[in-house]
Design a protein around this motif. Structure first.
Motif, short mmCIF file in Angstrom:
data_model
loop_
_atom_site.label_atom_id
_atom_site.label_comp_id
_atom_site.label_asym_id
_atom_site.label_seq_id
_atom_site.Cartn_x
_atom_site.Cartn_y
_atom_site.Cartn_z
N MET A 1 0.84 -1.20 0.00
CA MET A 1 0.00 0.00 0.00
C MET A 1 0.87 1.24 0.00
O MET A 1 1.96 1.26 0.59
CB MET A 1 -0.93 0.01 1.21
N GLU A 2 0.39 2.30 -0.68
CA GLU A 2 1.06 3.59 -0.70
C GLU A 2 0.00 4.68 -0.70
O GLU A 2 -0.88 4.70 -1.54
CB GLU A 2 1.94 3.72 -1.95
N ASP A 3 0.09 5.56 0.29
CA ASP A 3 -0.87 6.68 0.41
C ASP A 3 -2.31 6.17 0.42
O ASP A 3 -3.21 6.79 -0.18
CB ASP A 3 -0.68 7.67 -0.73
N GLY A 4 -2.54 5.04 1.10
CA GLY A 4 -3.88 4.49 1.21
C GLY A 4 -4.35 3.73 -0.01
O GLY A 4 -5.46 3.20 -0.03
N LEU A 5 -3.53 3.67 -1.06
CA LEU A 5 -3.90 2.96 -2.29
C LEU A 5 -3.20 1.61 -2.34
O LEU A 5 -2.03 1.49 -1.96
CB LEU A 5 -3.51 3.80 -3.51
N VAL A 6 -3.91 0.63 -2.83
CA VAL A 6 -3.35 -0.71 -2.96
C VAL A 6 -2.59 -0.82 -4.27
O VAL A 6 -3.14 -0.54 -5.34
CB VAL A 6 -4.47 -1.78 -2.90
N ILE A 7 -1.33 -1.24 -4.18
CA ILE A 7 -0.50 -1.41 -5.37
C ILE A 7 -0.51 -2.87 -5.83
O ILE A 7 -0.58 -3.14 -7.03
CB ILE A 7 0.94 -0.95 -5.09
N ALA A 8 -0.42 -3.79 -4.89
CA ALA A 8 -0.42 -5.22 -5.24
C ALA A 8 -0.93 -6.02 -4.06
O ALA A 8 -0.78 -5.61 -2.90
CB ALA A 8 0.99 -5.69 -5.61
N THR A 9 -1.57 -7.14 -4.36
CA THR A 9 -2.07 -8.02 -3.31
C THR A 9 -1.86 -9.48 -3.72
O THR A 9 -1.66 -9.79 -4.89
CB THR A 9 -3.58 -7.83 -3.04
N VAL A 10 -1.94 -10.37 -2.70
CA VAL A 10 -2.01 -11.79 -3.01
C VAL A 10 -3.24 -12.02 -3.90
O VAL A 10 -4.23 -11.29 -3.80
CB VAL A 10 -2.17 -12.63 -1.72
#
Length: 370
Positions: A295-304
């Protein structure tokens, strides 16, 4: 099972034998595919090298060469990786599991398959095979590492697990017959906690009829290929990104580690502050044995189920979650998972909601978040 793309499958020649000289590459590649979990590889690398020195190289067999006489036992360590650093596998522990499985099934085991190619669980089976005089199947059940027994390709394929055998370092042996893998996970995790936080288990026996389409093929060869590329690279991060089809999401230093062991898992988060061109960026990685969400600045960049690995910025060596420390200079890599995990059933078992995150899965695409 859907075909893997070139970056997932690799285009190198299959490995047919693992000699002592191959173990370092296998360990380096398995650590990358561990996504922080599966256990740190350093101790198992030494154990496997010692086993090969004593018993000789190990044959690697592809799935298509299994015969009606073959029976493949799937073995892995279970528990918190942080505990596994200090509590080592006891001598004869795997022998006990194999004997018990052979007694229960009435079949002689001929090969070992890693439940997960990631981390020490992808390396240790080679040493076990050397010691037991068995082959290693060029496949695994995850194509990476996952923390729970339900998160395995055989479960996606609908292949039932009819029993499980567990053994701890003290010598306790348990035979489990649960109604499904979800219940097996509960019982196995409870036994593991009672055993001090780490144990070994076998919960599938595969054959020439059940393995095809139920396992992720070629992953032992793939780990060796990735490891060789990494160890030979003058620019390790760039080489890894190219080999895996990955993106270095951030280069930075660890400024906070929040980590604890509970319920047989290592849980927490790590915060990375960008340096150089990434100066001013702040990335948080959520962990449960493995790295689960960026996560960066409340935004999801990558997940399982996509893969997230934290590596040393200089060497490219993967750093498992239990070895993350304040001040380390790291790069965070992310890349696409095997297509199996992007199916409806795969996401049900391994998507972010399976770990308790109220997030929809969005397939990771390199550069999309920039």
């Amino acid at each position: 099972m859907p075909d893997q793309d070139l970056h997932s499958r690799g285009d190198g020649a299959p490995v047919r034998t693992i000699a002592r000289s191959d173990v370092a590459a296998l360990a380096a590649g398995a650590a990358i595919f561990g996504t922080g979990g599966g256990g740190a590889v350093q101790t198992e690398q030494l154990a496997v090298e010692t086993a090969i020195d004593r018993y000789g190289p190990v044959s690697v067999i592809p799935v298509e060469e299994l015969t009606d006489d073959d029976a493949v036992i799937v073995i892995s360590a279970i528990g918190a990786p942080s505990v596994g650093i200090e509590m080592l596998v006891a001598e004869g522990q795997t022998d006990t599991i194999v004997r018990e499985v052979e007694r229960y099934t009435g079949r002689r085991m001929t090969a070992v398959m890693a439940a997960e190619i990631g981390g020490s669980n992808g390396v240790a089976p080679v040493g076990w095979a050397a010691r037991l005089g068995l082959k290693v199947l060029d496949a695994d059940g995850m194509g990476r590492a996952f923390p729970q027994g339900t998160m395995i390709s055989m479960n996606v394929a609908g292949l039932p697990s009819e029993f499980a055998v567990m053994s701890d370092a003290i010598g306790n042996v348990s035979l489990l017959r649960t109604v499904n893998l979800a219940w097996l996970e509960r019982h196995a995790r409870a036994l593991t906690v009672a055993s001090g936080g780490i144990s070994l288990g076998a919960h599938y026996v595969l054959t020439s009829r059940t393995a095809p389409g139920a396992v992720i093929e070629g992953t032992v060869s793939r780990a060796v290929q990735v490891g060789r590329r990494l160890l030979a690279a003058a620019e390790p991060i760039a080489a890894l990104a190219d080999e895996l089809g990955a993106e270095a999401v951030v280069h930075g230093k660890i400024i906070d580690v929040d980590r604890n062991t509970e319920g047989g898992f290592t849980r927490g988060s790590v915060t990375v502050e960008g340096v150089g061109p990434d100066r001013g960026r702040l990335i948080r990685v959520e962990i449960q044995n493995e790295n689960l969400v960026i996560m960066e600045d409340g935004l999801v960049i990558a997940t399982v189920p996509d893969l997230i690995t934290i590596v040393d910025s200089e060497t490219g060596e993967a750093i498992s979650t239990e070895l993350l420390r304040f001040g380390q200079r790291v790069s965070v890599l992310a890349w696409a998972c095997d297509p199996l995990w992007r199916t409806e059933r795969g996401l049900e078992l391994t998507g972010p909601r399976a770990f308790g995150y109220d997030l929809d899965y969005s397939p990771f695409a390199a550069g999309a978040h920039r």
